[in-house]
Design an enzyme around this catalytic site. Structure first.
Site, mmCIF file in Angstrom:
data_model
loop_
_atom_site.group_PDB
_atom_site.id
_atom_site.type_symbol
_atom_site.label_atom_id
_atom_site.label_comp_id
_atom_site.label_asym_id
_atom_site.label_seq_id
_atom_site.Cartn_x
_atom_site.Cartn_y
_atom_site.Cartn_z
ATOM 1 N N HIS A 73 0.857 -1.182 0.000
ATOM 2 C CA HIS A 73 0.000 0.000 0.000
ATOM 3 C C HIS A 73 0.889 1.225 0.000
ATOM 4 O O HIS A 73 1.927 1.253 0.655
ATOM 5 C CB HIS A 73 -0.915 0.005 1.229
ATOM 6 C CG HIS A 73 -2.114 0.886 1.066
ATOM 7 N ND1 HIS A 73 -3.259 0.463 0.432
ATOM 8 C CD2 HIS A 73 -2.346 2.169 1.425
ATOM 9 C CE1 HIS A 73 -4.154 1.449 0.431
ATOM 10 N NE2 HIS A 73 -3.616 2.502 1.020
ATOM 11 N N ASP A 110 -13.362 3.322 7.923
ATOM 12 C CA ASP A 110 -12.356 4.030 7.127
ATOM 13 C C ASP A 110 -12.977 4.561 5.838
ATOM 14 O O ASP A 110 -12.661 5.668 5.413
ATOM 15 C CB ASP A 110 -11.153 3.139 6.797
ATOM 16 C CG ASP A 110 -10.186 3.875 5.870
ATOM 17 O OD1 ASP A 110 -9.703 4.949 6.277
ATOM 18 O OD2 ASP A 110 -9.949 3.423 4.742
ATOM 19 N N SER A 158 -5.821 4.788 8.610
ATOM 20 C CA SER A 158 -6.589 4.504 7.391
ATOM 21 C C SER A 158 -5.936 3.364 6.608
ATOM 22 O O SER A 158 -6.586 2.374 6.244
ATOM 23 C CB SER A 158 -6.651 5.781 6.535
ATOM 24 O OG SER A 158 -7.033 5.499 5.219
ATOM 25 N N LYS A 167 -7.460 -0.929 6.716
ATOM 26 C CA LYS A 167 -7.843 -1.683 5.504
ATOM 27 C C LYS A 167 -6.934 -2.880 5.300
ATOM 28 O O LYS A 167 -7.362 -3.976 4.971
ATOM 29 C CB LYS A 167 -7.674 -0.803 4.255
ATOM 30 C CG LYS A 167 -8.791 0.140 3.960
ATOM 31 C CD LYS A 167 -8.620 0.765 2.593
ATOM 32 C CE LYS A 167 -7.518 1.767 2.477
ATOM 33 N NZ LYS A 167 -7.744 3.075 3.030
ATOM 34 N N ARG A 181 -12.512 12.975 4.820
ATOM 35 C CA ARG A 181 -11.210 13.649 4.828
ATOM 36 C C ARG A 181 -10.918 14.283 3.476
ATOM 37 O O ARG A 181 -10.326 15.353 3.392
ATOM 38 C CB ARG A 181 -10.088 12.645 5.157
ATOM 39 C CG ARG A 181 -10.055 12.245 6.622
ATOM 40 C CD ARG A 181 -9.133 11.054 6.831
ATOM 41 N NE ARG A 181 -7.776 11.327 6.435
ATOM 42 C CZ ARG A 181 -6.941 10.413 5.908
ATOM 43 N NH1 ARG A 181 -7.335 9.161 5.725
ATOM 44 N NH2 ARG A 181 -5.716 10.745 5.591
HETATM 45 N N1 URA Z 1 -4.006 5.695 1.574
HETATM 46 C C1 URA Z 1 -4.998 5.402 2.448
HETATM 47 O O1 URA Z 1 -5.610 4.340 2.369
HETATM 48 N N2 URA Z 1 -5.315 6.310 3.374
HETATM 49 C C2 URA Z 1 -4.667 7.485 3.495
HETATM 50 O O2 URA Z 1 -4.999 8.245 4.384
HETATM 51 C C3 URA Z 1 -3.634 7.787 2.594
HETATM 52 C C4 URA Z 1 -3.318 6.858 1.628
#
Ligand code: URA
Length: 442
Positions: free
Chosen positions: A102, A180, A202, A206, A187
């Protein structure tokens, strides 16, 4: 229906209300575990309103959270939904290793698109819960949905089937960390993206809910990153690696440069087209380098050796996996990709060398062209974006194209031009080259 969570002192929901929680953080206090559990559960189920969560997010943005608060906020977001488990998946009678990566968000960051099929081609499986655009950065789902027919709404059964048969699934988080999903969308439109605790929780909620055995994080550093200083990005990386470990998921991070946009395209469909070049064995050197480097880390964590990620891009095996993934998710891998109906090109006023390009200026320009959202749920333009004709250090002749801007709505072009203006320069000398991989945090 009101849900009550009980602890030793009775029903938690009787002791909290949103204004008190907001005020505590606004005034620089700590949120207790029970207050965090209450507010995340309340927001997920509609008992805390958008405006209250917006105010709390701004208070967190301004006041921060300590590591223990971040850990609890992350756990509460995981607990808001289901947690997948692929521990029983087998291939050829052996456990199928799962691994994911990620990114903390960048400009032109299309790496997931070539990377996921590379890992699948090497024999591991990637269950990737991906996100949409956030602020000035693009999102993998918005990019892939520019492929006609592609859907990211997969059932858990379909994710499992794709992992077994293709080795990859890229999907909207859905039932994973629904808190989230709501907070992320809020956000995006309340200027609360650039916050270490909110990014760390966040990403990790996930990723920990999606059930991969191990995880590699690409933590961006520089002008186009959400956090501006290298020290903040290091802290973010260390926080997320610790969260992964605490949940029993081996996690590593690479700190990578995000002063310049990645590659030569920024915008949804434009980035898919460039990813296809990489999968066909070509493409920009920086995109290939980061794909191969992240793949090496992922394969190491997955315990797979003897597979050269670069070779899978050259021999077409990664491209085969990508096409299989797109078809499985309803997309047409042969369809032509959309491109904005209107374009305008910036040309070089004089000859020289392309100097620095500011990733933030390009990201904001692309957002203004319509590739991102200004309000919740807004549709993005798949064909909006910018093609970068000259990268830093490349020679430029007077009158040559430097950037082409695309959009379906031409009234967006002046605003995008204004963002881009001042975000690049011509230089009499080559700007110093920056290393793409800055550090590795384990
Ligand atoms: N990726 C995410 O899933 N959340 C964030 O806040 C920034 C990047």
């Amino acid at each position: 229906m009101t849900q009550f969570t009980f602890d030793a002192r009775g029903p938690v929901s009787r002791r909290y209300d949103a204004p008190t929680v907001i005020r505590t953080k606004r005034d620089g206090g700590r949120l207790s575990d029970a207050a965090i559990d209450w507010v995340i559960d309340g927001y997920t189920h509609g008992r805390v309103a958008d405006e209250q969560m917006s105010a709390l997010l701004m208070a967190i943005f301004l006041r921060g959270m300590d590591r223990a608060e971040i850990a609890r906020w992350t756990s509460a977001m995981i607990a808001s939904g289901v947690r997948l488990d692929f521990g029983d998946l087998r291939r050829d009678g052996k456990p199928l290793p799962t691994v994911d990566k990620h990114s903390t968000g960048g400009v032109g960051d299309k790496i997931t698109i070539p990377l996921v099929p590379v890992i699948a081609a090497c024999g591991a499986a990637v269950p990737q819960a991906a996100g949409r655009g956030l602020g000035h950065t693009g999102g993998t789902l918005d990019k892939l949905e520019s492929i006609p027919g592609f859907t990211a709404e997969l059932s858990n059964a379909q994710v499992r089937q794709q992992l077994s048969e293709i080795g990859a699934a890229i999907f909207a988080a859905g039932e994973l960390a629904p808190a989230d999903r709501k907070i992320y969308a809020l956000r995006d439109v309340t200027a609360t993206t650039e916050s270490l605790p909110l990014i760390a929780s966040s990403v990790m909620s996930k990723k920990l809910a999606e059930g991969a055995d191990s995880l590699v994080l690409d933590v961006k550093v520089g002008r186009g990153a959400f956090l501006k200083t290298e020290a903040e990005s290091r802290d973010l990386a260390a926080t997320m690696v610790e969260l992964g470990r605490a949940h029993g998921v081996p996690t590593r991070a690479l700190l990578t440069d995000m002063n310049l946009p990645l590659g030569r395209t920024v915008g949804n469909a434009l980035e898919v087209a460039e990813s296809l070049e990489v999968l066909a064995g070509g493409g920009p050197a920086d995109v290939v380098e980061l794909t191969v480097r992240l793949a090496a880390e992922m394969l190491d964590l997955a315990g797979i050796d003897g597979c050269d990620p670069a070779q899978t891009l050259q021999d077409g095996t990664a491209m085969d996996r990508f096409r299989a993934l797109v078809s499985a998710q309803g997309g047409d891998p042969q369809a032509s990709l959309p491109i904005g109906a209107h374009s305008e090109t910036v040309t070089a006023p004089a000859g020289g060398t392309m100097g620095d390009i500011d990733a933030m200026a390009v990201g904001l320009a692309v957002w203004r062209l319509g590739a991102g959202r200004a309000s919740q749920g807004e549709r993005v333009q798949f064909g909006a974006g910018i093609r970068i004709h000259r990268r830093p250090g490349e020679p430029v002749a007077a009158g040559e194209p430097l950037f082409t801007l695309y959009t379906d709505t031409p009234d967006r072009i002046p605003g995008a031009m204004a963002e881009l203006d001042g975000g690049w320069s011509l230089s009499p000398v080559c700007p110093p080259a920056r290393p793409l991989i800055i550090d590795r945090i384990v």
